[in-house]
Scaffold this active site. Sequence first.
Site, PDB file in Angstrom:
ATOM      1  N   ARG A   1       0.838  -1.188   0.000  1.00 52.26           N
ATOM      2  CA  ARG A   1       0.000   0.000   0.000  1.00 52.26           C
ATOM      3  C   ARG A   1       0.875   1.239   0.000  1.00 52.26           C
ATOM      4  O   ARG A   1       1.932   1.257   0.629  1.00 52.26           O
ATOM      5  CB  ARG A   1      -0.886   0.048   1.257  1.00 52.26           C
ATOM      6  CG  ARG A   1      -2.174  -0.714   1.142  1.00 52.26           C
ATOM      7  CD  ARG A   1      -3.036  -0.538   2.360  1.00 52.26           C
ATOM      8  NE  ARG A   1      -2.405  -1.015   3.571  1.00 52.26           N
ATOM      9  CZ  ARG A   1      -1.908  -0.251   4.512  1.00 52.26           C
ATOM     10  NH1 ARG A   1      -1.973   1.064   4.423  1.00 52.26           N
ATOM     11  NH2 ARG A   1      -1.343  -0.789   5.571  1.00 52.26           N
TER      12      ARG A   1
ATOM     13  N   TYR B   1      -1.204  -3.790  -6.765  1.00 55.78           N
ATOM     14  CA  TYR B   1      -0.870  -4.592  -5.584  1.00 55.78           C
ATOM     15  C   TYR B   1      -1.871  -4.423  -4.446  1.00 55.78           C
ATOM     16  O   TYR B   1      -2.237  -3.287  -4.079  1.00 55.78           O
ATOM     17  CB  TYR B   1       0.525  -4.219  -5.064  1.00 55.78           C
ATOM     18  CG  TYR B   1       1.148  -5.297  -4.200  1.00 55.78           C
ATOM     19  CD1 TYR B   1       1.874  -6.345  -4.783  1.00 55.78           C
ATOM     20  CD2 TYR B   1       1.000  -5.303  -2.818  1.00 55.78           C
ATOM     21  CE1 TYR B   1       2.428  -7.342  -4.014  1.00 55.78           C
ATOM     22  CE2 TYR B   1       1.555  -6.306  -2.043  1.00 55.78           C
ATOM     23  CZ  TYR B   1       2.283  -7.322  -2.636  1.00 55.78           C
ATOM     24  OH  TYR B   1       2.839  -8.315  -1.868  1.00 55.78           O
TER      25      TYR B   1
ATOM     26  N   GLY C   1      -4.007  -3.879  -1.267  1.00 55.84           N
ATOM     27  CA  GLY C   1      -5.051  -2.922  -0.921  1.00 55.84           C
ATOM     28  C   GLY C   1      -5.165  -1.739  -1.870  1.00 55.84           C
ATOM     29  O   GLY C   1      -6.169  -1.026  -1.848  1.00 55.84           O
TER      30      GLY C   1
ATOM     31  N   LYS D   1      -9.235  -2.506   2.114  1.00 56.79           N
ATOM     32  CA  LYS D   1      -9.025  -1.299   2.914  1.00 56.79           C
ATOM     33  C   LYS D   1      -9.835  -0.122   2.366  1.00 56.79           C
ATOM     34  O   LYS D   1     -10.345   0.695   3.143  1.00 56.79           O
ATOM     35  CB  LYS D   1      -7.545  -0.934   2.951  1.00 56.79           C
ATOM     36  CG  LYS D   1      -6.607  -2.075   3.350  1.00 56.79           C
ATOM     37  CD  LYS D   1      -6.829  -2.563   4.753  1.00 56.79           C
ATOM     38  CE  LYS D   1      -5.683  -3.493   5.176  1.00 56.79           C
ATOM     39  NZ  LYS D   1      -5.868  -4.037   6.514  1.00 56.79           N
TER      40      LYS D   1
ATOM     41  N   HIS E   1     -10.899  -2.091  11.896  1.00 56.82           N
ATOM     42  CA  HIS E   1      -9.723  -2.862  11.507  1.00 56.82           C
ATOM     43  C   HIS E   1      -9.462  -3.900  12.592  1.00 56.82           C
ATOM     44  O   HIS E   1      -8.513  -3.786  13.369  1.00 56.82           O
ATOM     45  CB  HIS E   1      -8.545  -1.896  11.350  1.00 56.82           C
ATOM     46  CG  HIS E   1      -7.326  -2.487  10.729  1.00 56.82           C
ATOM     47  ND1 HIS E   1      -6.061  -2.001  10.968  1.00 56.82           N
ATOM     48  CD2 HIS E   1      -7.169  -3.520   9.876  1.00 56.82           C
ATOM     49  CE1 HIS E   1      -5.179  -2.709  10.278  1.00 56.82           C
ATOM     50  NE2 HIS E   1      -5.824  -3.643   9.616  1.00 56.82           N
TER      51      HIS E   1
ATOM     52  N   SER F   1      -0.166  -2.798  12.733  1.00 54.39           N
ATOM     53  CA  SER F   1       0.489  -3.867  11.975  1.00 54.39           C
ATOM     54  C   SER F   1       1.713  -4.381  12.743  1.00 54.39           C
ATOM     55  O   SER F   1       2.275  -3.686  13.588  1.00 54.39           O
ATOM     56  CB  SER F   1       0.889  -3.385  10.590  1.00 54.39           C
ATOM     57  OG  SER F   1       1.663  -2.227  10.689  1.00 54.39           O
TER      58      SER F   1
ATOM     59  N   CYS G   1       1.786  -6.686  15.010  1.00 56.89           N
ATOM     60  CA  CYS G   1       1.516  -7.070  16.398  1.00 56.89           C
ATOM     61  C   CYS G   1       0.885  -8.460  16.498  1.00 56.89           C
ATOM     62  O   CYS G   1       0.453  -8.866  17.582  1.00 56.89           O
ATOM     63  CB  CYS G   1       0.602  -6.055  17.064  1.00 56.89           C
ATOM     64  SG  CYS G   1       1.383  -4.448  17.329  1.00 56.89           S
TER      65      CYS G   1
ATOM     66  N   ASP H   1      -8.867  -9.513   9.795  1.00 57.78           N
ATOM     67  CA  ASP H   1      -8.465  -8.142   9.457  1.00 57.78           C
ATOM     68  C   ASP H   1      -9.549  -7.088   9.675  1.00 57.78           C
ATOM     69  O   ASP H   1      -9.245  -6.004  10.149  1.00 57.78           O
ATOM     70  CB  ASP H   1      -7.988  -8.089   8.001  1.00 57.78           C
ATOM     71  CG  ASP H   1      -7.159  -6.849   7.679  1.00 57.78           C
ATOM     72  OD1 ASP H   1      -6.380  -6.419   8.547  1.00 57.78           O
ATOM     73  OD2 ASP H   1      -7.291  -6.311   6.567  1.00 57.78           O
TER      74      ASP H   1
ATOM     75  N   ARG I   1       2.869 -11.690   0.002  1.00 59.99           N
ATOM     76  CA  ARG I   1       1.538 -12.019   0.514  1.00 59.99           C
ATOM     77  C   ARG I   1       1.006 -13.330  -0.055  1.00 59.99           C
ATOM     78  O   ARG I   1       1.355 -13.738  -1.158  1.00 59.99           O
ATOM     79  CB  ARG I   1       0.549 -10.915   0.123  1.00 59.99           C
ATOM     80  CG  ARG I   1       0.870  -9.551   0.717  1.00 59.99           C
ATOM     81  CD  ARG I   1       0.270  -9.396   2.078  1.00 59.99           C
ATOM     82  NE  ARG I   1       0.685  -8.161   2.745  1.00 59.99           N
ATOM     83  CZ  ARG I   1       0.032  -7.642   3.780  1.00 59.99           C
ATOM     84  NH1 ARG I   1      -1.051  -8.235   4.257  1.00 59.99           N
ATOM     85  NH2 ARG I   1       0.477  -6.560   4.364  1.00 59.99           N
TER      86      ARG I   1
HETATM   87  O1  SAT Z   1      -2.318  -4.452   0.963  1.00 60.09           O
HETATM   88  S1  SAT Z   1      -3.316  -4.478   2.036  1.00 60.09           S
HETATM   89  O2  SAT Z   1      -3.777  -3.116   2.321  1.00 60.09           O
HETATM   90  O3  SAT Z   1      -4.449  -5.300   1.675  1.00 60.09           O
HETATM   91  C1  SAT Z   1      -2.635  -5.137   3.446  1.00 60.09           C
HETATM   92  C2  SAT Z   1      -1.992  -4.105   4.274  1.00 60.09           C
HETATM   93  O4  SAT Z   1      -1.054  -3.437   3.807  1.00 60.09           O
HETATM   94  O5  SAT Z   1      -2.418  -3.900   5.420  1.00 60.09           O
HETATM   95 MN    MN Z   2      -4.905  -4.898   8.127  1.00 64.41          MN
END
Ligand code: SAT
Ligand code: MN
Length: 598
Positions: free
Chosen positions: A72, A212, A214, A221, A241, A263, A265, A288, A380
């Site tokens: 992202r 890519y 999100g 998101k 979230h 993120s 954690c 998520d 991912r």
């Molecule tokens: O790429 S996503 O936004 O789906 C995952 C992330 O970066 O939190």
């Molecule tokens: Mn997330």
Amino acid sequence: MTTLTKNQKLIQWVNDWVKVMQPDNVVWCDGSEEENNRLNEMMVASGMAIKLDEKKRPNSFYYQSDPSDVARVENRTFICTEKEEDAGPTNYWESPAKMKEILLAKYTGCMKGRTMYVIPFSMGPLGSNIAQIGVEISDSPYVVTSMRIMTRMGKAVLDVLGDGDFVPCVHSVGAPLAPGQKDVKWPCAPIEEKYISHFPATKEIWSYGSGYGGNALLGKKCFALRIASYMAKTEGWLAEHMLILGLTNPAGVTKYIAAAFPSACGKTNLAMLIPSIPGWTVKTVGDDIAWMKFGKDGQLYAINPEAGFFGVAPFTSEQTNPNALHSCDKDTIFTNVGLTPDKNVWWEGIGYDCPDGTITWKNEVYKAGSDMQVAHPNARFAAKASNCPTIDPKWEDPAGVPISAILFGGRRPSTVPLVYEARSWNHGTFIGSVVGSEVTAAAIGLAAGVRRDPFAMLPFCGYNMADYFGHWISIGEKAPDKAKLPKIFNVNWFRKDENGRWLWPGYGDNSRVLAWIFNRCEGSVEAVESPIGLLPKAQDIDISGLSVTPADMTELLKVDKNLWKAEVDLIKEHYARFGNRIPAALNAELATLEKNLA
Ligand code: SAT
Ligand code: MN
């Protein structure tokens, strides 16, 4: 072109964009297996995808993105409101008119030489009254096959939509092809030409230049958090979230818990946790995002709007998270991991050595024993939730699952105890508003200190974050039955002692804290008052069989007034960013904390 729908607004919307984007073809996606196979074969033939070994990873595909398109892009993500203050100090802002002008120029002719896919999708179980329908147009076949995993996608969605309203999601990779021009493996636009734009007032998403995650899978998101958080504010529900898990005690009673963490954690790990205490089980509803509405019985119910997990692959292993690992056994799309010579996948932290000759995410050949990076750190997997070994039996219940507890937390090596409970909904909202993780200067090139990430929503709130705090307060005020509101807790698995030793083992042993939370929700265990909230009695957290000593436990549950006074100063700095938009109820909570510490 077969339109698959009689929805005039949808047909008109697609036609309008066809005129602007000028694709060679338009395909309405029905979500069928035949369609999916056709797209996969096409991407394999073009060299964009590699089919993994059918015996080792059935029905799974491998992709390498462009090195400039790996995550992202927060500084290219915009909330477009008429007034800048309505986007707030935590979002990048542009006016809707200006952003649309910029993007219409970019979108003009942007699909030349490509196919436009029309992707109808439902966020949430089809027909659930908490679910919402969106339609994405995209020139990326990878987006189509990914959306088929991550959402309920295809003809059935159009049948439910009828002539109703949908959230229009516009996406292009921003790489038109001239006649005869050969395509690249991963088309996209340069960073400074990428735009991930949201128009909350009109519930629109316009994304350009990235293929890519999100940035491109707009249900996640962009819709389920940024647009949905704004919808939730205006309509009186919550788009968060948060993971959702079902926790069952030895007596067979199940309670559902939602949890928000910044993120890194371990959100996915907690959602799929294997309890270390006998008789307890955890089942996964989502890893998520949670959408929550009050039911007729006055209880807050949650659905997972997604149908898949878009998880970080590196360091997912049989040790850290076997349930995530086995969610990827089949039907999975892998992006930017390593490709082994036997057509399987590998990543750092998978738990065994990388085979010689593995192809790295940068398409280089790995030499055994070298220090080459094989998977990108944000590599991912997109895996079906239904393939998760711990998927909860109610994960697709259109009514959602009743939420008993909401957890917040972050990485806090000092100050914040292992667990404490909020005294009230407003106090819990205060706790959510100050969530943060401590970062070291080296980690992300920022000043060391606590990086605040309120409700873990920092990059995902579609409007002014202070108004979002106010929305949480109002949910508590408007609750049909205040006694049925979820209890709110803060957890911190990351406490260290003064020598830097972890005080708490984490992972499956976090179930010991979840058990205390469960018992608090049942009313079967007492808590003790402290300046910051309600703490467990040390003997009520089961540490049998752990190397955690009673002295460690005392430290884990300690509230050091001096550290907390310093914390109050940091919270004041954090709140100052929002000026006078901070709700009075939160300023009152802060004043109470300060008074309790005096
Ligand atoms: O790429 S996503 O936004 O789906 C995952 C992330 O970066 O939190
Ligand atoms: Mn997330």
